[in-house]
Design an enzyme around this catalytic site. Structure first.
Site: not given
Length: 269
Positions: A53, A75, A188
């Site tokens: 990641d 991502k 997030m």
């Protein structure tokens, strides 16, 4: 370290069981390599291919074998991302090549890591897999401010939310979360701060409810922003908070937090 993607061809199904390598989903933790589990370290060191990641730290990646192939498949919230189908395809193809594959995920693979989707892709092909859990960002964030996610007399439950995937986010039980003493770890959630603030206050949350944001938890560039629900959006806008941040709703930094931070900095240096 090599980063070129190897040329791969998929074998016939008849010999797949002979040629398939093993895939290990590994939690890289919040960034500090010292927070890796021993099993995670062993898996990283033994891997021939690591698909990692974006949030996996350079410190952790440096533990891989010099001969390992490192492939970024990360991502980015509200930014460019490798499609999940392509990630699944790469995992399957490297396993078919008979290589030891580590799918390295920031934090814990089972928390907002799309683990189920990647396991399903492997099971569809009959490829063996295993999971090594890791320390999730919420645990690192509360450690940074000297607090607990649960506390007797305050909260016996914990809500874990993501502010990145907005589908279904608006349908959360905001009324229940707005009650006094409730605690949530919001992953997030920086870009969704104003939305979260509005929803909770609309459902009766006290504007004085503490909210703490921890960016880059456990890393050398860790930042902590102490705020309240009523001032969250403006405090965040006025801050210099950079990098991925976890929002701790209902939690304020403990007075001992600066001492904890000083100890961590001394260990790093």
């Amino acid at each position: 370290m090599p980063t070129d993607i190897l040329p791969l061809t998929r074998p016939e199904q008849s010999d797949s069981l002979i040629r398939c390598g093993a895939v290990c989903f590994v939690g890289a933790g919040p960034g500090d390599a010292g927070l890796l589990t021993l099993n995670a370290l062993r898996a990283i060191e033994a891997a021939e291919v690591i698909l990692h990641d974006r949030l996996v730290s350079d410190e952790v990646l440096a533990l891989a074998s010099p001969d390992a192939t490192l492939i970024p498949v990360g991502k980015e919230g509200f930014g460019p991302s490798m499609p999940q189908d392509e990630i699944n395809r790469l995992i399957v193809l490297y396993a078919y090549a008979g290589l030891r594959v580590v799918r390295l995920k920031g934090g814990d693979p089972a928390i907002f890591g799309r683990l189920d989707e990647e396991i399903a892709a492997l099971e569809l092909e009959g490829i063996a897999w295993s999971v090594v859990p890791g320390i999730t960002a919420a645990s690192a964030a509360v450690a940074a401010v000297g607090q607990s996610l649960t506390s007797r007399g305050r909260n016996a439950s914990l809500r874990i939310l993501t502010g990145h995937v907005m589908e279904g986010f608006a349908e959360q039980d905001w009324r229940a979360l707005a009650r006094s003493g409730e605690v949530a770890a919001i992953y997030m959630g920086k870009k969704a701060a104003r939305f979260i603030q509005g929803r909770l206050m609309m459902h009766g949350a006290d504007p004085a409810t503490p909210v703490t944001l921890v960016a880059n938890a456990s890393r050398a560039d860790q930042q902590v922003l102490a705020s309240t629900l009523g001032t969250l959006a403006q405090d965040l806008a006025a801050s210099d908070l950079t990098g991925p941040a976890l929002t701790l709703y209902g939690i304020a930094p403990r007075a001992a937090a600066p001492a904890l931070s000083d100890i961590r900095k001394q260990e790093v240096s």
